[in-house]
Design a protein around this motif. Structure first.
Motif, PDB file in Angstrom:
ATOM      1  N   LEU A  61     -16.328  21.823 -30.969  1.00  0.00           N
ATOM      2  CA  LEU A  61     -15.832  23.121 -30.528  1.00  0.00           C
ATOM      3  C   LEU A  61     -16.425  23.495 -29.166  1.00  0.00           C
ATOM      4  O   LEU A  61     -16.399  24.656 -28.767  1.00  0.00           O
ATOM      5  N   LYS A  62     -16.911  22.511 -28.456  1.00  0.00           N
ATOM      6  CA  LYS A  62     -17.512  22.754 -27.152  1.00  0.00           C
ATOM      7  C   LYS A  62     -16.428  22.967 -26.104  1.00  0.00           C
ATOM      8  O   LYS A  62     -15.466  22.203 -26.012  1.00  0.00           O
ATOM      9  N   ALA A  63     -16.606  24.013 -25.314  1.00  0.00           N
ATOM     10  CA  ALA A  63     -15.663  24.306 -24.235  1.00  0.00           C
ATOM     11  C   ALA A  63     -16.133  23.644 -22.948  1.00  0.00           C
ATOM     12  O   ALA A  63     -17.331  23.549 -22.682  1.00  0.00           O
ATOM     13  N   ARG A  68     -14.846  27.943 -18.775  1.00  0.00           N
ATOM     14  CA  ARG A  68     -15.331  29.078 -19.563  1.00  0.00           C
ATOM     15  C   ARG A  68     -14.829  30.416 -19.019  1.00  0.00           C
ATOM     16  O   ARG A  68     -14.516  31.325 -19.792  1.00  0.00           O
ATOM     17  N   LEU A  71     -11.286  30.741 -20.182  1.00  0.00           N
ATOM     18  CA  LEU A  71     -11.239  31.089 -21.597  1.00  0.00           C
ATOM     19  C   LEU A  71     -11.517  32.577 -21.816  1.00  0.00           C
ATOM     20  O   LEU A  71     -10.930  33.209 -22.706  1.00  0.00           O
ATOM     21  N   GLY A  75      -8.979  35.032 -23.696  1.00  0.00           N
ATOM     22  CA  GLY A  75      -9.354  35.822 -24.859  1.00  0.00           C
ATOM     23  C   GLY A  75      -8.954  37.277 -24.722  1.00  0.00           C
ATOM     24  O   GLY A  75      -8.358  37.863 -25.632  1.00  0.00           O
ATOM     25  N   THR A 174     -10.441  21.566 -22.126  1.00  0.00           N
ATOM     26  CA  THR A 174     -10.962  21.968 -23.424  1.00  0.00           C
ATOM     27  C   THR A 174      -9.932  21.648 -24.506  1.00  0.00           C
ATOM     28  O   THR A 174      -8.750  21.953 -24.341  1.00  0.00           O
ATOM     29  N   ALA A 178     -11.018  23.716 -29.930  1.00  0.00           N
ATOM     30  CA  ALA A 178     -12.105  24.473 -29.298  1.00  0.00           C
ATOM     31  C   ALA A 178     -11.547  25.674 -28.540  1.00  0.00           C
ATOM     32  O   ALA A 178     -12.122  26.771 -28.576  1.00  0.00           O
ATOM     33  N   LYS A 179     -10.422  25.468 -27.876  1.00  0.00           N
ATOM     34  CA  LYS A 179      -9.777  26.553 -27.127  1.00  0.00           C
ATOM     35  C   LYS A 179      -9.392  27.694 -28.072  1.00  0.00           C
ATOM     36  O   LYS A 179      -9.654  28.876 -27.798  1.00  0.00           O
ATOM     37  N   TRP A 182     -12.698  29.589 -29.362  1.00  0.00           N
ATOM     38  CA  TRP A 182     -13.396  30.462 -28.417  1.00  0.00           C
ATOM     39  C   TRP A 182     -12.532  31.624 -27.947  1.00  0.00           C
ATOM     40  O   TRP A 182     -13.051  32.721 -27.694  1.00  0.00           O
ATOM     41  N   VAL A 185     -12.944  34.079 -30.712  1.00  0.00           N
ATOM     42  CA  VAL A 185     -14.275  34.690 -30.677  1.00  0.00           C
ATOM     43  C   VAL A 185     -14.276  35.865 -29.701  1.00  0.00           C
ATOM     44  O   VAL A 185     -14.907  36.908 -29.954  1.00  0.00           O
TER      45      VAL A 185
END
Length: 299
Positions: A61-63, A68, A71, A75, A174, A178-179, A182, A185
């Motif tokens: 799940l690493k971006a 970042r 992302l 979000g 990503t 994972a995308k 996050w 989140v």
């Protein structure tokens, strides 16, 4: 089937799922389940599901570090899309919300020369014009006696969607899992704060007022969202924007079948125009990208 053709197919299925989604969101609003509350709880469910799948499949799940910031934009934009669009149908009919919301393909095309360096060719502008006309015919109700809050929310969702599409098309390194994780989140606190500010953050028990409609709304969103981001990693924001003109057609047909709204011959003609524009865009996109180098896609 190459990855661009797959992207177009994913976008088409995703748009159809979103079309069903908004109709059931209106049904849920009739029963007292607010759009803001549905967004908050569906995001929580999405995080749980992604976490379980990632653990079972042992997916990272690493971006990507360089993505970042993108992302973060994704979000926040995704939170506004969900809250604004689902909340708009509490004030205005699905068809009106759809026609206002579906100004976003126009916004994408008009902004693309500045964001993506896309050249606005006569053929592309013609496709956009036909698709826009079709959408207007399909969802073209009388605009008298409409609540300004619903119109403002639907247009806010349109702007947020245009931002979302451009950001997603730039977030290719990503992985989709994972995308998705996050983004949600970031969506969860954003959606919760907006819901609290609007006084609409009801307890989970409020969703029991319309369990089937809420389940369909959440399910359509989850599958539609995953397919959307699979698509946006493979095709341009402009191509996806036009493909997503399928959504209001599906919404109009679904509202006729589920909510009892009647489709007129003019609306049927509009749906035909939209589908024709989508098919034309697919052919133009395939021709334009046939000899272009492939871009690696993250799993």
């Amino acid at each position: 089937m190459n990855h661009r053709t797959t992207g177009l197919l994913f976008a088409l299925i995703s748009a159809s799922l979103y079309g069903f989604n908004i109709v059931y969101a209106r049904m849920a609003s009739f029963a007292g389940a607010s759009g803001s509350a549905i967004v908050v709880y569906r995001v929580f469910l999405m995080l749980v599901l992604v976490g379980i799948v990632a653990a079972v499949m042992k997916k990272s799940l690493k971006a990507a570090r360089e993505e970042r910031g993108t992302l973060l934009v994704l979000g926040v934009a995704t939170a506004f899309v969900g809250i604004c669009y689902l909340s708009s149908v509490a004030y205005i009919p699905v068809t009106v919300a759809a026609v206002v919301f579906y100004t976003f393909p126009i916004l994408i095309v008009l902004a693309s020369p500045f964001v993506e360096g896309t050249r606005l060719t006569p053929s592309l502008l013609s496709v956009v014009a036909v698709a826009t006309l079709g959408v207007a015919l399909v969802v073209g109700p009388a605009f008298g006696d409409l609540d300004w809050r619903g119109l403002a929310l639907a247009f806010g969702a349109s702007i947020a969607t245009a931002i979302q599409f451009f950001a997603a098309a730039r977030c290719r390194r990503t992985g989709v899992m994972a995308k998705t994780f996050w983004i949600h989140v970031l969506v969860l606190p954003t959606a919760a704060l907006i819901s609290l500010a609007a006084g609409q953050l009801a307890p989970p028990s409020s969703l029991a007022a319309a369990p089937f409609a809420v389940a369909m709304t959440i399910g359509g969103y989850i599958f539609g969202f995953v397919l959307q981001f699979l698509a946006l990693g493979r095709i341009t924001a402009v191509a996806a924007g036009i493909i997503y003109c399928t959504e209001p057609v599906v919404a109009a047909v679904s509202s006729a079948l589920i909510l009892g709204e009647v489709l007129s011959p003019l609306q049927i003609a509009g749906g035909t125009l939209v589908l024709g524009a989508i098919m034309t865009n697919v052919m133009l996109e395939q021709r334009r990208l046939r000899d272009a180098p492939l871009v690696p896609i993250a799993d």
